[in-house]
Design a protein around this motif. Structure first.
Motif, PDB file in Angstrom:
ATOM      1  N   PHE A 111      21.044  -0.088  26.737  1.00  0.00           N
ATOM      2  CA  PHE A 111      20.404  -0.486  25.414  1.00  0.00           C
ATOM      3  C   PHE A 111      18.992  -0.792  25.591  1.00  0.00           C
ATOM      4  CE2 PHE A 111      21.520  -4.703  27.364  1.00  0.00           C
ATOM      5  CZ  PHE A 111      20.516  -5.462  27.021  1.00  0.00           C
ATOM      6  N   GLY A 112      18.380  -0.667  26.378  1.00  0.00           N
ATOM      7  CA  GLY A 112      16.881  -0.783  26.450  1.00  0.00           C
ATOM      8  C   GLY A 112      16.039   0.505  26.336  1.00  0.00           C
ATOM      9  N   VAL A 113      15.775   0.992  27.540  1.00  0.00           N
ATOM     10  CA  VAL A 113      14.878   2.263  27.631  1.00  0.00           C
ATOM     11  C   VAL A 113      15.514   3.475  26.821  1.00  0.00           C
ATOM     12  CG1 VAL A 113      14.046   3.916  29.326  1.00  0.00           C
ATOM     13  CG2 VAL A 113      14.210   1.557  29.884  1.00  0.00           C
ATOM     14  N   ARG A 114      16.760   3.611  27.345  1.00  0.00           N
ATOM     15  CA  ARG A 114      17.290   4.859  26.814  1.00  0.00           C
ATOM     16  C   ARG A 114      17.468   4.726  24.836  1.00  0.00           C
ATOM     17  NH1 ARG A 114      22.485   5.492  28.309  1.00  0.00           N
ATOM     18  NH2 ARG A 114      22.824   7.558  27.499  1.00  0.00           N
ATOM     19  N   LEU A 115      17.941   3.658  24.468  1.00  0.00           N
ATOM     20  CA  LEU A 115      17.936   3.399  22.930  1.00  0.00           C
ATOM     21  C   LEU A 115      16.656   3.706  22.520  1.00  0.00           C
ATOM     22  CD1 LEU A 115      19.536   2.717  20.502  1.00  0.00           C
ATOM     23  CD2 LEU A 115      18.852   0.220  21.110  1.00  0.00           C
ATOM     24  N   HIS A 149      22.288   3.044  23.481  1.00  0.00           N
ATOM     25  CA  HIS A 149      23.366   2.359  22.812  1.00  0.00           C
ATOM     26  C   HIS A 149      22.979   0.957  22.063  1.00  0.00           C
ATOM     27  CE1 HIS A 149      26.955   4.545  24.343  1.00  0.00           C
ATOM     28  NE2 HIS A 149      26.234   4.443  25.726  1.00  0.00           N
ATOM     29  N   THR A 150      23.446   0.522  21.158  1.00  0.00           N
ATOM     30  CA  THR A 150      23.112  -0.925  20.748  1.00  0.00           C
ATOM     31  C   THR A 150      23.845  -1.752  21.476  1.00  0.00           C
ATOM     32  OG1 THR A 150      25.154  -0.933  19.260  1.00  0.00           O
ATOM     33  CG2 THR A 150      23.000   0.075  18.146  1.00  0.00           C
ATOM     34  N   PRO A 151      23.319  -3.193  21.334  1.00  0.00           N
ATOM     35  CA  PRO A 151      24.056  -4.256  22.259  1.00  0.00           C
ATOM     36  C   PRO A 151      25.454  -4.278  22.049  1.00  0.00           C
ATOM     37  CG  PRO A 151      21.878  -5.045  21.671  1.00  0.00           C
ATOM     38  CD  PRO A 151      21.999  -3.551  20.739  1.00  0.00           C
ATOM     39  N   PRO A 152      25.981  -4.046  20.713  1.00  0.00           N
ATOM     40  CA  PRO A 152      27.610  -4.298  20.654  1.00  0.00           C
ATOM     41  C   PRO A 152      28.153  -3.082  21.344  1.00  0.00           C
ATOM     42  CG  PRO A 152      26.481  -4.818  18.345  1.00  0.00           C
ATOM     43  CD  PRO A 152      25.210  -4.377  19.398  1.00  0.00           C
ATOM     44  N   GLN A 153      27.498  -1.859  21.464  1.00  0.00           N
ATOM     45  CA  GLN A 153      28.471  -0.778  21.776  1.00  0.00           C
ATOM     46  C   GLN A 153      28.307  -1.070  23.273  1.00  0.00           C
ATOM     47  OE1 GLN A 153      25.531   2.397  20.821  1.00  0.00           O
ATOM     48  NE2 GLN A 153      26.912   2.775  18.825  1.00  0.00           N
TER      49      GLN A 153
END
Length: 178
Positions: A111-115, A149-153
């Motif tokens: 949810f950090g770099v890849r998002l 991914h988003t945090p919820p994902q």
């Protein structure tokens, strides 16, 4: 996902008997953490097929092998692995600590770099789309936008992983008592 593959390969190596006097009845299918991680990955990827259908009202088989989406298969895999190791070997050991740190790194990366890389790909694709037809980059193949991914994902994937390992552990206990 490279981190998961490397850890899985390491687990496979350590589960293979090294001496000739070792029991040959042990197999990869007896490796509870490995099986839990693989099952969690398969469940997460399968869920993506249905979440895509629910959101977009269309079946997209690419979701079975693609990255991104709900839930995070990266998170499901590494949390199932860490949970299974904790349930099998104890939560106080160094192997669990290693698996837990790996899980945190993978989920943070998802949810950090890849998002952010996916969001940058969206912007770059839009810029290329708006280029004049005679520009050398106008025919450039679009970048993949669904990377992270988003945090919820990530949270949903993590919960799926923990739940998968816990259910697999319960099933393993029931089978071993029978």
């Amino acid at each position: 996902m490279d981190e998961v593959a490397a850890l899985s390969a390491s687990l496979i190596q350590t589960s293979i008997p090294t001496s000739s006097s070792s029991s040959s009845s042990s197999s990869l299918f007896d490796n509870f953490p490995l099986v839990s991680a693989i099952v969690a990955f398969a469940l997460a990827q399968s869920c993506k097929l249905f979440t895509t259908w629910y959101k977009e009202k269309r079946w997209d088989a690419k979701q079975l092998i693609g990255s991104g989406g709900m839930p995070s298969s990266h998170s499901a895999t590494v949390t199932a692995l860490a949970t299974a190791i904790g349930l099998q070997d104890g939560f106080g050991g160094s192997l669990f600590a290693t698996a837990m740190i790996l899980a945190c790194v993978v989920m943070y990366d998802a949810f950090g770099v890849r998002l952010q890389a996916g969001r940058q790909a969206e912007v770059l694709n839009q810029i290329v789309f708006e280029l004049p037809d005679d520009h050398p980059l106008a025919e450039t193949r679009p970048l993949r936008e669904l990377l992270g991914h988003t945090p919820p994902q990530v949270i949903a994937g993590g919960l799926l992983g923990v739940l998968t390992a816990a259910i697999a552990y319960f099933i393993k206990k029931v089978i071993s008592q029978a």
